[in-house]
Write a protein that holds these residues in place. Structure first.
Motif, short mmCIF file in Angstrom:
data_model
loop_
_atom_site.label_atom_id
_atom_site.label_comp_id
_atom_site.label_asym_id
_atom_site.label_seq_id
_atom_site.Cartn_x
_atom_site.Cartn_y
_atom_site.Cartn_z
N ARG A 106 0.82 -1.20 0.00
CA ARG A 106 0.00 0.00 0.00
C ARG A 106 0.86 1.26 0.00
NH1 ARG A 106 -5.29 -0.64 1.54
NH2 ARG A 106 -5.47 1.42 0.59
N ASN A 107 1.98 1.22 0.71
CA ASN A 107 2.91 2.36 0.74
C ASN A 107 3.57 2.60 -0.61
OD1 ASN A 107 2.36 2.87 3.44
ND2 ASN A 107 4.09 1.63 4.17
N LEU A 108 3.70 1.53 -1.41
CA LEU A 108 4.29 1.66 -2.74
C LEU A 108 3.27 2.19 -3.76
CD1 LEU A 108 6.39 -1.63 -2.98
CD2 LEU A 108 7.27 0.70 -2.85
N GLY A 109 2.05 2.41 -3.33
CA GLY A 109 1.04 2.97 -4.22
C GLY A 109 0.03 1.97 -4.74
N ASP A 114 -5.46 -3.24 -6.97
CA ASP A 114 -4.21 -3.66 -7.62
C ASP A 114 -3.69 -4.96 -7.00
OD1 ASP A 114 -4.13 -1.46 -9.32
OD2 ASP A 114 -3.09 -0.22 -7.83
N ILE A 115 -3.85 -5.06 -5.69
CA ILE A 115 -3.39 -6.26 -4.98
C ILE A 115 -4.27 -7.45 -5.35
CG2 ILE A 115 -3.13 -7.29 -2.69
CD1 ILE A 115 -2.45 -4.45 -1.68
N PHE A 116 -5.56 -7.18 -5.54
CA PHE A 116 -6.50 -8.27 -5.81
C PHE A 116 -6.39 -8.80 -7.24
CE2 PHE A 116 -10.88 -9.81 -6.83
CZ PHE A 116 -10.87 -10.91 -5.98
N LEU A 117 -5.87 -7.98 -8.17
CA LEU A 117 -5.81 -8.39 -9.58
C LEU A 117 -5.05 -9.70 -9.79
CD1 LEU A 117 -6.43 -7.89 -12.54
CD2 LEU A 117 -4.39 -6.41 -12.65
N PRO A 118 -3.81 -9.86 -9.28
CA PRO A 118 -3.13 -11.15 -9.48
C PRO A 118 -3.81 -12.30 -8.75
CG PRO A 118 -1.85 -9.71 -8.05
CD PRO A 118 -2.94 -8.87 -8.62
N ILE A 119 -4.48 -11.99 -7.63
CA ILE A 119 -5.25 -13.02 -6.93
C ILE A 119 -6.42 -13.47 -7.81
CG2 ILE A 119 -6.66 -13.50 -4.89
CD1 ILE A 119 -4.92 -11.47 -3.37
N THR A 120 -7.03 -12.52 -8.50
CA THR A 120 -8.11 -12.83 -9.44
C THR A 120 -7.62 -13.80 -10.52
OG1 THR A 120 -9.16 -10.68 -9.12
CG2 THR A 120 -9.70 -11.86 -11.15
N ILE A 121 -6.44 -13.52 -11.05
CA ILE A 121 -5.87 -14.38 -12.10
C ILE A 121 -5.63 -15.79 -11.56
CG2 ILE A 121 -3.91 -14.73 -13.64
CD1 ILE A 121 -3.64 -11.66 -13.77
N GLY A 122 -5.09 -15.87 -10.33
CA GLY A 122 -4.83 -17.18 -9.72
C GLY A 122 -6.10 -17.98 -9.51
#
Length: 375
Positions: A106-109, A114-122
């Protein structure tokens, strides 16, 4: 020079973001694999008692035990996949929070989306594997299990419905085998039209054709029968006759309405068959639609669980995390069963029912995620 420096920084930033997203995707798949293996092992272990009872009653050997256990694996994976996604998502976020990785992202922006997107792909990869490979495999396995456990019935009759007719293989008490084809069949009245029957016993072959008949009390009563003795080249006309059968109306019903043992690529044809024999209900289409869209529904479940899991505190109790995940899975299961009962009782359009199943969890998840994003 400044332009090139900015370009390099942006390029390095994109590389870091890609690495983080790849890290999330890898961990998502890892947790899914671990939890699926654990749940599969536990359920197979719980099935040992039932399988032991079946083997003991039917005097089957250890081979039967192993065979049935292996056949059950595709069905177990298919049916537990939504629960696996719920548990895996909860444990993934617990891990990210415990090691301060979620805060660092979250500190990196990174937004929560955004965090959930790769989880969605998985989850999507996992869901597509379940649909494309496990769904047909589970259907075939369940049919094999049914045949294995009911091999006595299978030796006396088999019933199959095609899109245009009913096919029956029936073995009589004198070991004569009848191959019966019925072009038009009314399941409510148990009446048949355009009936063709081929009987075989050793070298004696007989052929029957009747325009109409009725199945009643394990007998098929035929009217206006054209009879041909193939072996003796003998033809005659019979006003009325009957043949003994080894099945009842309930056996025919179980053969056609066992819709959960149909692979996804046969859903449309099976619905057409059910409609033809007046056995169709919206609940069947709801089940088929749920199976086809299961990968996306599992993404939704993961989204909802993220909305709750991302608020865990660091070093949160393991059992609290597990309890919340199991509770969410149980509530989703109860919710779907209630919608299924509602659909069956009031014959609600399956599209409306699925929209309810999909929309309410989505709104709950969206509300929780927006809360996290605004914190």
């Amino acid at each position: 020079m400044l332009f090139y420096l900015c370009y390099v920084l942006i390029f390095l930033s994109e590389i870091n973001m890609f690495k983080i997203k790849n890290y999330l995707l890898t961990n998502c798949l890892k947790y899914i694999l671990i939890n699926q293996s654990i749940i599969l092992f536990l359920i197979i272990f719980l099935n040992l008692i039932e399988l032991t009872r079946i083997i003991e009653n039917d005097n089957k050997n250890i081979y039967s035990f192993v065979f049935l256990s292996i056949l059950k694996i595709p069905t177990i994976i298919n049916e537990t996949s939504p629960f696996v996604v719920i548990i895996s998502t909860a444990f993934l976020f617990r891990y990210l929070i415990n090691y301060n990785e979620l805060i660092s992202m979250r500190n990196l922006g990174f937004s929560i989306f955004d965090i959930f997107l790769p989880i969605t792909i998985g989850v999507l990869i996992y869901g597509l594997i379940i649909l494309i490979f496990l769904n047909p495999l589970a259907a075939v396995s369940e049919i094999k299990i049914d045949k294995f456990l009911n091999n006595k019935n299978e030796n006396t009759y088999s019933i199959n419905f095609s899109e245009n007719s009913l096919w029956i293989k029936n073995k009589s008490f004198d070991d004569k085998i009848y191959y019966i084809n019925i072009e038009e069949f009314d399941l409510q009245k148990m009446s048949a039209k355009n009936i063709n029957i081929l009987s075989i016993k050793n070298n004696d072959n007989e052929f029957y054709h009747s325009k109409k008949g009725i199945i009643n009390q394990k007998k098929i009563l035929l009217n206006n029968v054209n009879y041909f003795d193939v072996s003796n080249d003998n033809y005659k006309f019979i006003d009325e006759m009957h043949l003994d059968l080894n099945f009842t109306k309930e056996n025919i019903l179980s053969s056609i309405i066992n819709y959960k043992n149909i692979p996804y690529y046969k859903y449309i044809n099976h619905i057409k068959t059910l409609k033809k024999f007046n056995l169709y209900t919206s609940l069947i289409s709801l089940h088929y639609l749920s199976e086809i869209l299961k990968p996306f529904f599992m993404i939704l479940l993961s989204f909802v669980v993220m909305g709750f899991s991302a608020k865990y505190k660091r070093n949160e109790s393991f059992f609290k995390v597990l309890f919340i995940a199991v509770l969410l899975g149980f509530l989703f299961f109860i919710f779907r069963e209630l919608i299924n009962k509602f659909t069956l009782s009031f014959d609600v359009n399956f599209i409306y029912s699925y929209l309810i199943i999909f929309t309410i969890p989505f709104l709950i998840g969206l509300y929780k995620v927006i809360q996290i994003e605004n914190d």
